[in-house]
Motif scaffolding. Structure first.
Motif, PDB file in Angstrom:
ATOM      1  N   TYR A   1       0.509  -1.320   0.116  1.00 44.51           N
ATOM      2  CA  TYR A   1       0.328   0.368  -0.547  1.00 44.51           C
ATOM      3  C   TYR A   1       1.177   1.209   0.569  1.00 44.51           C
ATOM      4  CZ  TYR A   1      -4.712  -2.140   0.321  1.00 44.51           C
ATOM      5  OH  TYR A   1      -5.661  -2.178   0.513  1.00 44.51           O
ATOM      6  N   ALA A   2       2.055   1.465  -0.491  1.00 37.94           N
ATOM      7  CA  ALA A   2       3.050   2.131  -0.618  1.00 37.94           C
ATOM      8  C   ALA A   2       2.277   3.810  -0.855  1.00 37.94           C
ATOM      9  CB  ALA A   2       4.125   1.874  -0.895  1.00 37.94           C
ATOM     10  N   GLU A   3       1.462   3.513  -1.693  1.00 35.70           N
ATOM     11  CA  GLU A   3       0.569   4.434  -2.565  1.00 35.70           C
ATOM     12  C   GLU A   3       0.607   5.378  -1.891  1.00 35.70           C
ATOM     13  OE1 GLU A   3      -2.917   3.815  -5.615  1.00 35.70           O
ATOM     14  OE2 GLU A   3      -2.049   1.351  -4.763  1.00 35.70           O
ATOM     15  N   HIS A   4      -0.060   4.633  -0.466  1.00 37.14           N
ATOM     16  CA  HIS A   4      -1.308   5.466   0.253  1.00 37.14           C
ATOM     17  C   HIS A   4      -0.361   6.408   1.399  1.00 37.14           C
ATOM     18  CE1 HIS A   4      -4.750   3.959  -1.748  1.00 37.14           C
ATOM     19  NE2 HIS A   4      -5.283   3.562  -1.512  1.00 37.14           N
ATOM     20  N   SER A   5       0.796   5.878   1.436  1.00 38.45           N
ATOM     21  CA  SER A   5       1.879   6.685   2.851  1.00 38.45           C
ATOM     22  C   SER A   5       1.941   7.826   3.229  1.00 38.45           C
ATOM     23  CB  SER A   5       3.867   5.616   2.455  1.00 38.45           C
ATOM     24  OG  SER A   5       4.037   6.324   1.609  1.00 38.45           O
ATOM     25  N   GLU A   6       1.601   8.736   2.222  1.00 32.31           N
ATOM     26  CA  GLU A   6       1.206  10.163   3.038  1.00 32.31           C
ATOM     27  C   GLU A   6      -0.166   9.769   3.985  1.00 32.31           C
ATOM     28  OE1 GLU A   6       3.800  11.591   3.382  1.00 32.31           O
ATOM     29  OE2 GLU A   6       4.879  10.383   2.398  1.00 32.31           O
ATOM     30  N   ARG A   7      -1.407   9.441   3.322  1.00 32.72           N
ATOM     31  CA  ARG A   7      -2.647   9.457   3.999  1.00 32.72           C
ATOM     32  C   ARG A   7      -2.438   9.455   5.150  1.00 32.72           C
ATOM     33  NH1 ARG A   7      -5.770   7.281  -0.696  1.00 32.72           N
ATOM     34  NH2 ARG A   7      -7.393   8.376   0.115  1.00 32.72           N
ATOM     35  N   PRO A   8      -3.636   9.700   6.334  1.00 31.12           N
ATOM     36  CA  PRO A   8      -3.638   9.681   7.418  1.00 31.12           C
ATOM     37  C   PRO A   8      -4.149   8.134   8.101  1.00 31.12           C
ATOM     38  CG  PRO A   8      -5.767  11.152   6.661  1.00 31.12           C
ATOM     39  CD  PRO A   8      -4.824  10.314   5.504  1.00 31.12           C
ATOM     40  N   PHE A   9      -4.669   7.515   7.211  1.00 33.69           N
ATOM     41  CA  PHE A   9      -5.374   5.828   7.647  1.00 33.69           C
ATOM     42  C   PHE A   9      -3.909   5.268   6.994  1.00 33.69           C
ATOM     43  CE2 PHE A   9      -6.730   6.430   3.501  1.00 33.69           C
ATOM     44  CZ  PHE A   9      -6.576   5.857   2.634  1.00 33.69           C
ATOM     45  N   TYR A  10      -2.798   5.337   6.780  1.00 35.21           N
ATOM     46  CA  TYR A  10      -1.822   4.893   6.598  1.00 35.21           C
ATOM     47  C   TYR A  10      -1.398   3.442   7.283  1.00 35.21           C
ATOM     48  CZ  TYR A  10       2.659   3.166   4.158  1.00 35.21           C
ATOM     49  OH  TYR A  10       3.592   2.077   4.086  1.00 35.21           O
ATOM     50  N   ALA A  11      -1.290   3.685   8.585  1.00 36.16           N
ATOM     51  CA  ALA A  11      -0.895   3.096   9.608  1.00 36.16           C
ATOM     52  C   ALA A  11      -1.946   1.902  10.047  1.00 36.16           C
ATOM     53  CB  ALA A  11       0.024   3.728  10.591  1.00 36.16           C
ATOM     54  N   GLU A  12      -3.102   3.097  10.516  1.00 37.49           N
ATOM     55  CA  GLU A  12      -4.003   1.484  10.633  1.00 37.49           C
ATOM     56  C   GLU A  12      -4.252   1.165   9.984  1.00 37.49           C
ATOM     57  OE1 GLU A  12      -8.925   2.217  10.763  1.00 37.49           O
ATOM     58  OE2 GLU A  12      -7.642   4.378  11.614  1.00 37.49           O
ATOM     59  N   LEU A  13      -3.926   0.897   8.315  1.00 38.42           N
ATOM     60  CA  LEU A  13      -3.958  -0.002   7.023  1.00 38.42           C
ATOM     61  C   LEU A  13      -3.284  -1.057   7.344  1.00 38.42           C
ATOM     62  CD1 LEU A  13      -6.006  -0.476   4.719  1.00 38.42           C
ATOM     63  CD2 LEU A  13      -4.052   1.005   3.434  1.00 38.42           C
ATOM     64  N   CYS A  14      -1.879  -0.309   7.560  1.00 42.03           N
ATOM     65  CA  CYS A  14      -0.737  -1.872   7.506  1.00 42.03           C
ATOM     66  C   CYS A  14      -0.875  -3.015   9.070  1.00 42.03           C
ATOM     67  CB  CYS A  14       0.106  -1.132   7.880  1.00 42.03           C
ATOM     68  SG  CYS A  14       0.581   0.120   6.513  1.00 42.03           S
ATOM     69  N   GLU A  15      -1.380  -2.167   9.585  1.00 45.58           N
ATOM     70  CA  GLU A  15      -2.114  -2.806  10.850  1.00 45.58           C
ATOM     71  C   GLU A  15      -2.828  -3.267  10.652  1.00 45.58           C
ATOM     72  OE1 GLU A  15      -3.304  -2.328  15.827  1.00 45.58           O
ATOM     73  OE2 GLU A  15      -2.829  -0.556  15.139  1.00 45.58           O
ATOM     74  N   PHE A  16      -4.169  -3.486  10.042  1.00 48.16           N
ATOM     75  CA  PHE A  16      -4.995  -4.467   9.749  1.00 48.16           C
ATOM     76  C   PHE A  16      -4.461  -5.464   8.566  1.00 48.16           C
ATOM     77  CE2 PHE A  16      -8.595  -4.060   6.335  1.00 48.16           C
ATOM     78  CZ  PHE A  16      -9.578  -5.899   7.531  1.00 48.16           C
ATOM     79  N   MET A  17      -3.865  -5.016   7.830  1.00 42.74           N
ATOM     80  CA  MET A  17      -3.999  -5.658   6.990  1.00 42.74           C
ATOM     81  C   MET A  17      -2.867  -6.928   7.151  1.00 42.74           C
ATOM     82  SD  MET A  17      -5.529  -5.454   4.268  1.00 42.74           S
ATOM     83  CE  MET A  17      -5.130  -5.998   2.784  1.00 42.74           C
ATOM     84  N   SER A  18      -1.838  -6.625   8.225  1.00 43.90           N
ATOM     85  CA  SER A  18      -1.287  -7.613   9.131  1.00 43.90           C
ATOM     86  C   SER A  18      -2.139  -8.593   9.861  1.00 43.90           C
ATOM     87  CB  SER A  18       0.034  -6.874   9.496  1.00 43.90           C
ATOM     88  OG  SER A  18       0.149  -5.835   9.717  1.00 43.90           O
TER      89      SER A  18
END
Ligand code: ATP
Ligand code: MG
Length: 137
Positions: free
Chosen positions: A49-66
């Protein structure tokens, strides 16, 4: 025929909805030509999801997807990219159309049960991220 990458996300694998979601794709005329269940690390989710790295939900997204295993698949068919996104419905389940995966199964805008590539370029990149050509049958 076109190829697209689909991910059945952790909220859905956890609730045993994998089969129901695959049925939606098959009923829409999409064919599963590659499939595997994997547990992404946070770093792998972040790279995907590197394309979303500047979005505010990025950390939450990476945590959820893993957080739980996912099922990554290549879907094939006529206009597969658009068709997959149509079957998934809008990102936010509150805005998703009746009968779509996200309307029926998603829990929230973040935990929204499925991912689908959004363009031919992202489909090619996302398929190569998970699969070798030999795995597409
Ligand atoms: P996907 O790329 O997963 O198919 P999408 O293209 O509909 O979904 P994107 O804008 O690409 O949506 O966002 C990627 C993912 O990031 C979303 O599917 C969702 O899981 C998460 N996401 C997007 N917006 C938000 C938000 N406002 N809050 C929390 N998570 C979000
Ligand atoms: Mg997207």
């Amino acid at each position: 025929t076109e190829l697209t990458l689909s991910i059945i996300k952790p909220d859905a694998t956890k609730r045993n909805l994998t089969g129901k979601i695959i049925s939606k794709f098959e009923e829409a005329g999409l064919r599963v030509v590659a499939s595997k269940r994997i547990h992404l690390s946070p770093a792998q989710a972040g790279a995907f999801y590197a394309e979303h790295s500047e979005r505010p939900f990025y950390a939450e997204l990476c945590e959820f997807m893993s957080s739980e295993p996912v099922v990554v698949q290549v879907l094939a068919g006529e206009n597969a990219i658009a068709k997959n996104r149509e079957v998934m419905g809008a990102t936010d389940p509150a805005e998703a159309a009746e009968g779509t995966i996200r309307k029926e199964f998603a829990l929230s805008k973040g935990e929204n049960s499925a991912h689908g590539s959004d363009s031919p370029e992202s489909a090619a990149r996302e398929i190569a991220f998970f699969f070798s050509g030999l795995e597409l049958v």
